[in-house]
Write an enzyme that holds these catalytic residues in place. Structure first.
Site, PDB file in Angstrom:
ATOM      1  N   CYS A 281     -11.941  -6.879  63.154  1.00  0.00           N
ATOM      2  CA  CYS A 281     -11.988  -5.715  62.274  1.00  0.00           C
ATOM      3  C   CYS A 281     -10.539  -5.259  62.188  1.00  0.00           C
ATOM      4  O   CYS A 281     -10.003  -4.730  63.159  1.00  0.00           O
ATOM      5  CB  CYS A 281     -12.868  -4.598  62.816  1.00  0.00           C
ATOM      6  SG  CYS A 281     -12.755  -3.144  61.764  1.00  0.00           S
TER       7      CYS A 281
ATOM      8  N   CYS B 145     -10.308  -1.149  62.480  1.00  0.00           N
ATOM      9  CA  CYS B 145     -10.703  -0.431  63.699  1.00  0.00           C
ATOM     10  C   CYS B 145     -11.480  -1.336  64.620  1.00  0.00           C
ATOM     11  O   CYS B 145     -10.905  -2.220  65.242  1.00  0.00           O
ATOM     12  CB  CYS B 145     -11.459   0.851  63.358  1.00  0.00           C
ATOM     13  SG  CYS B 145     -12.725   0.647  62.111  1.00  0.00           S
ATOM     14  N   SER B 146     -12.771  -1.186  64.703  1.00  0.00           N
ATOM     15  CA  SER B 146     -13.499  -1.945  65.719  1.00  0.00           C
ATOM     16  C   SER B 146     -14.927  -2.248  65.303  1.00  0.00           C
ATOM     17  O   SER B 146     -15.803  -2.340  66.158  1.00  0.00           O
ATOM     18  CB  SER B 146     -13.486  -1.165  67.031  1.00  0.00           C
ATOM     19  OG  SER B 146     -14.034   0.117  66.806  1.00  0.00           O
ATOM     20  N   CYS B 147     -15.193  -2.402  64.010  1.00  0.00           N
ATOM     21  CA  CYS B 147     -16.552  -2.733  63.578  1.00  0.00           C
ATOM     22  C   CYS B 147     -16.983  -4.033  64.246  1.00  0.00           C
ATOM     23  O   CYS B 147     -16.206  -4.989  64.301  1.00  0.00           O
ATOM     24  CB  CYS B 147     -16.613  -2.856  62.056  1.00  0.00           C
ATOM     25  SG  CYS B 147     -16.127  -1.324  61.237  1.00  0.00           S
TER      26      CYS B 147
END
Ligand code: FE
Length: 213
Positions: free
Chosen positions: A113, A116-118
């Site tokens: 991602c 961010c951090s999906c």
């Protein structure tokens, strides 16, 4: 890579503050919803507890093992992973779309991602720390082969590496290649070969000799 549609563009600055900011927002929201009687704090705790302790990479490993053993399920998974995974009883969140991408000798898939951090929580649990790090997020796209080398993965030169950028709406699960010498194995046993990293694409499934027999 270009259009990475997020509903949370405001927090992709630095990684450390991203987390605490998100936590603060969650806490504030939780307080408001609880005060207004919309949610039961005990129910929220149960959800958090579920992601922390009960939903982990083993869920994804069982999905992969099923796909290796059952061609009909494999096809269903590649066509609509959200649906296929839900049919196995895994939680899926409303509005999310899970896409399974299959590794072959010609193409290796890796997920990231960039903003961010999906991450596909419902099948892999909580993301590893490095997944959220700035170096991984930028290098995965610019130099995937270099990142793989850092993870001790070396692929044949003619294997294409395809990097998939997750978003809040679309997340990916890598279907790693089934190791040789596993014919006739049960799904439980096959799942032992499926590491978390092999489902992110920063690793490969273990070979039979690499696990305790
Ligand atoms: Fe994200």
């Amino acid at each position: 890579m270009a259009d990475h549609e997020h509903d949370h563009h405001d927090h992709h600055g630095d990684h450390g503050s991203e987390l605490s900011e998100a936590q603060l927002r969650v806490r504030a929201l939780e307080t408001i919803l609880t005060e207004k009687g919309y949610v039961d704090p005990a129910a929220l705790d149960a959800i958090v507890e579920t992601y922390e302790t009960r939903i982990g990479p083993r869920n994804g490993a069982l999905v992969v093992a099923r796909a290796w053993n059952d061609p009909v399920f494999r096809q269903a998974l590649l066509e609509d992973a959200s649906k296929a995974v839900a049919a196995l009883g895994h939680i899926s969140r409303v509005g999310d779309h899970l896409v399974a991408v299959e590794n072959t000798p010609r193409r290796h898939n890796m997920i990231v991602c960039t903003l961010c951090s999906c991450y596909p929580w419902e099948v892999l649990g909580l993301p590893p720390i490095w997944y959220k790090s700035a170096p991984y997020r930028s290098r995965a796209v610019k130099d995937p082969r270099g990142v793989l080398a850092d993870f001790n993965v070396e692929l044949p030169k003619d294997t294409e590496i395809r990097v998939w950028d997750s978003t809040a709406e679309t997340r990916f699960l890598v279907l790693p290649m089934r190791p040789e010498g596993t014919e006739g194995w049960s799904e439980e046993r096959l799942a032992d070969l499926v590491t978390r990293d092999s489902m992110i694409g920063t690793g490969l499934a273990r070979k039979p000799g690499e696990i305790a027999q």
